[in-house]
Motif scaffolding. Structure first.
Motif, PDB file in Angstrom:
ATOM      1  N   PHE A  36       0.804  -1.219   0.000  1.00 45.26           N
ATOM      2  CA  PHE A  36       0.000   0.000   0.000  1.00 45.26           C
ATOM      3  C   PHE A  36       0.841   1.275   0.000  1.00 45.26           C
ATOM      4  O   PHE A  36       0.402   2.315  -0.486  1.00 45.26           O
ATOM      5  N   ASP A  37       2.042   1.207   0.579  1.00 43.64           N
ATOM      6  CA  ASP A  37       2.875   2.409   0.568  1.00 43.64           C
ATOM      7  C   ASP A  37       3.226   2.827  -0.860  1.00 43.64           C
ATOM      8  O   ASP A  37       3.270   4.022  -1.181  1.00 43.64           O
ATOM      9  N   GLU A  38       3.429   1.856  -1.747  1.00 41.83           N
ATOM     10  CA  GLU A  38       3.780   2.173  -3.132  1.00 41.83           C
ATOM     11  C   GLU A  38       2.557   2.441  -4.002  1.00 41.83           C
ATOM     12  O   GLU A  38       2.622   3.236  -4.947  1.00 41.83           O
ATOM     13  N   VAL A  39       1.440   1.795  -3.705  1.00 35.39           N
ATOM     14  CA  VAL A  39       0.239   1.949  -4.529  1.00 35.39           C
ATOM     15  C   VAL A  39      -0.507   3.242  -4.195  1.00 35.39           C
ATOM     16  O   VAL A  39      -0.961   3.962  -5.100  1.00 35.39           O
ATOM     17  N   PHE A  40      -0.612   3.551  -2.908  1.00 32.34           N
ATOM     18  CA  PHE A  40      -1.442   4.686  -2.495  1.00 32.34           C
ATOM     19  C   PHE A  40      -0.645   5.867  -1.937  1.00 32.34           C
ATOM     20  O   PHE A  40      -1.169   6.974  -1.857  1.00 32.34           O
ATOM     21  N   PHE A  41       0.613   5.628  -1.541  1.00 33.93           N
ATOM     22  CA  PHE A  41       1.427   6.710  -0.967  1.00 33.93           C
ATOM     23  C   PHE A  41       2.824   6.742  -1.602  1.00 33.93           C
ATOM     24  O   PHE A  41       3.834   6.725  -0.905  1.00 33.93           O
ATOM     25  N   PRO A  42       2.903   6.789  -2.921  1.00 29.65           N
ATOM     26  CA  PRO A  42       4.221   6.699  -3.580  1.00 29.65           C
ATOM     27  C   PRO A  42       5.114   7.908  -3.334  1.00 29.65           C
ATOM     28  O   PRO A  42       6.329   7.807  -3.504  1.00 29.65           O
ATOM     29  N   GLU A  43       4.536   9.038  -2.941  1.00 28.93           N
ATOM     30  CA  GLU A  43       5.342  10.239  -2.728  1.00 28.93           C
ATOM     31  C   GLU A  43       6.017  10.241  -1.353  1.00 28.93           C
ATOM     32  O   GLU A  43       6.822  11.115  -1.060  1.00 28.93           O
ATOM     33  N   LEU A  44       5.647   9.272  -0.507  1.00 25.25           N
ATOM     34  CA  LEU A  44       6.268   9.150   0.812  1.00 25.25           C
ATOM     35  C   LEU A  44       7.232   7.975   0.762  1.00 25.25           C
ATOM     36  O   LEU A  44       6.814   6.834   0.553  1.00 25.25           O
ATOM     37  N   GLN A 102      -3.463   6.701 -10.782  1.00 20.99           N
ATOM     38  CA  GLN A 102      -4.635   6.888 -11.631  1.00 20.99           C
ATOM     39  C   GLN A 102      -5.482   8.094 -11.207  1.00 20.99           C
ATOM     40  O   GLN A 102      -5.892   8.898 -12.043  1.00 20.99           O
ATOM     41  N   ILE A 103      -5.749   8.253  -9.910  1.00 21.51           N
ATOM     42  CA  ILE A 103      -6.679   9.307  -9.487  1.00 21.51           C
ATOM     43  C   ILE A 103      -6.075  10.237  -8.438  1.00 21.51           C
ATOM     44  O   ILE A 103      -6.785  11.021  -7.806  1.00 21.51           O
ATOM     45  N   GLY A 104      -4.778  10.136  -8.233  1.00 23.24           N
ATOM     46  CA  GLY A 104      -4.107  11.067  -7.337  1.00 23.24           C
ATOM     47  C   GLY A 104      -4.552  10.933  -5.889  1.00 23.24           C
ATOM     48  O   GLY A 104      -4.752   9.828  -5.373  1.00 23.24           O
ATOM     49  N   VAL A 105      -4.743  12.089  -5.235  1.00 25.63           N
ATOM     50  CA  VAL A 105      -5.017  12.107  -3.807  1.00 25.63           C
ATOM     51  C   VAL A 105      -6.341  11.451  -3.448  1.00 25.63           C
ATOM     52  O   VAL A 105      -6.565  11.045  -2.305  1.00 25.63           O
TER      53      VAL A 105
END
Length: 446
Positions: free
Chosen positions: A36-44, A106-109
């Protein structure tokens, strides 16, 4: 239908339903540790991304007390069975929705916002599920066996965890790009089929006898949550503490240790998932004996002490053996450390259920378990990751784990000094006896 057959059907229904709901809940924890860190929070990047992913994992625990209040109210007023059908559907829809959710690319934030929102729905559903599953089984139980039958629902947790681990163990063998793009979604989408099976079984279970008596005599509480808080605040507090290691131990292993071992140590993801799988199978095989021990032993205080004290040694040993980065030593450490808390977990539900009067039992039991999950169990990966990052040493995490073991034991021993309201197993109110006496059948309302 005979009473024995009805009780067995209730026990199996509780087991199947809780297995499906725990599978739904655990696949999120595993996905949070792995992808999930890479799929939903890639900027962290790095540990911060993992910490935020674990925070979304905790959101489900944050919502669980709300589910306990909502569905505890429904379950204490309208019935256990109706409530369990609703919670199963809610969990299944939410879990399937996560599997269909686009990622940050795909849909950003909106991706993490929707993830957190759906996780809240998941948490509300499970918050209402657990107490009902325990009660539909334990309130159907033959005399003297409510702890044993309550363990049917408890068995759903390790089986659901095992199914979750098997799914991700297979998926982890995919190429990294495939795992991140579509592989992690498969367990979430599979939940839809499991829910259909669970509904078929759950709809065949009858309402519990204790609930039928309350409805027929019109003794249901008008506002169960208020009755629990007003009349049983000490019991609620002790119940929260008594659930601690029963909840948090699993997340020490399957969420925190998984992330620590694969991110900071030298373990490959498939290897440590296999270690967790062995521990889960150990729990499935050993856990029922905890309910047998609690049912057979005359002193519940002695039973829970014998179950939990070895964890003071075995839980630290688990972390130290993982730290060796030796595959076989880590496997032994995790599997052996599983035994004490899983024995306790099997007995915990039935013991706790008997401490609340039937008219507020669903709400009281749910609040104890779910508030513990919010405050102590669900925070385990977040607190563990924070302590590890702040101190740079696993010893601080070990100290926190030991605190949870001792808190659990102390609260349960104090809770067992209080009277039991179980009209079949302990009508006389002696909190430290699990045997029947000649007055069985009388409900203590004092």
């Amino acid at each position: 239908m005979s009473s024995a057959r009805t009780a067995n059907r209730a026990g199996v229904g509780a087991f199947i339903g809780s297995t499906i709901e725990w599978f739904d809940f655990y696949i999120y924890g595993t996905a949070a540790a792995l992808v999930f860190d890479e799929v939903f929070f890639p900027e962290l990047s790095g540990a911060l991304g993992t910490l935020v992913a674990f925070a979304t994992f905790w959101v489900g625990f944050l919502a669980r007390p709300l589910g306990g209040v909502i569905f505890g109210h429904v379950g204490d007023r309208l019935g256990r069975k109706k409530t369990l059908v609703i919670t199963l559907l809610m969990m299944g829809v939410a879990t399937t929705a996560i599997g269909l959710l686009p990622g940050y690319a795909q849909i950003g934030v909106w991706a993490p916002i929707l993830l957190v929102s759906i996780r809240m729905i998941q948490g509300i559903g499970l918050g209402g599920e657990w107490g009902g599953s325990v009660l539909i089984a334990s309130e159907h139980a033959p005399r003297g066996k409510s702890i044993l039958y309550g363990a049917f629902a408890q068995q759903g947790s390790p089986v659901g965890n095992t199914l979750s681990t098997v799914c991700f163990l297979l998926i982890s063998k995919l190429p990294e790009a495939d795992m991140l793009s579509w592989g992690w979604r498969v367990p979430f989408l599979a939940s839809a089929g499991l829910v259909v099976v669970g509904l078929f079984i759950r709809l065949r279970v009858t309402e519990s006898p204790a609930m039928e008596r309350l409805i027929s005599s019109r003794r249901t509480a008008k506002l169960p949550v208020w009755e629990v808080v007003r009349s049983h605040p000490g019991l609620l507090a002790l119940g929260i503490g008594a659930c601690t290691i029963g909840l948090s131990a699993t997340y020490f292993k399957s969420t925190f240790a998984l992330s620590w071992a694969t991110s900071d140590l030298g373990f490959a993801k498939p290897d440590f998932l296999t270690i967790i799988l062995v521990a889960n199978i150990t729990q499935i095989l050993v856990q029922p004996f905890g309910a047998v021990i609690a049912t057979k032993m005359r002193s519940l205080s002695r039973a829970v002490t014998w179950m939990l004290l070895p964890e003071v040694v075995l839980l630290p040993m688990m972390f130290l053996l993982i730290a060796t980065e030796n595959y076989w030593l880590a496997m032994v450490g995790v599997a052996v450390a599983t035994v004490p808390h899983c024995l306790y977990y099997a007995a915990m539900a039935g013991i706790l259920a008997g401490r609340f009067p039937a008219e507020v039992r669903y709400t009281g039991l749910s609040l104890c378990y779910q508030l513990c999950g919010t405050l102590l169990g669900g925070t385990t990966p977040v607190v563990g990751q924070f302590l590890l990052g702040a101190s740079g040493s696993i010893n601080v995490v070990i100290a926190y784990a030991l605190f949870q073991v001792l808190l659990t034991l102390g609260c349960m021993l104090l809770l067992l000094r209080r009277p039991s309201y179980d009209e079949r197993d302990n009508p006389g109110g002696n909190g430290d006896r699990s045997t029947l006496d000649s007055t069985a059948g009388r409900v203590q309302l004092g």
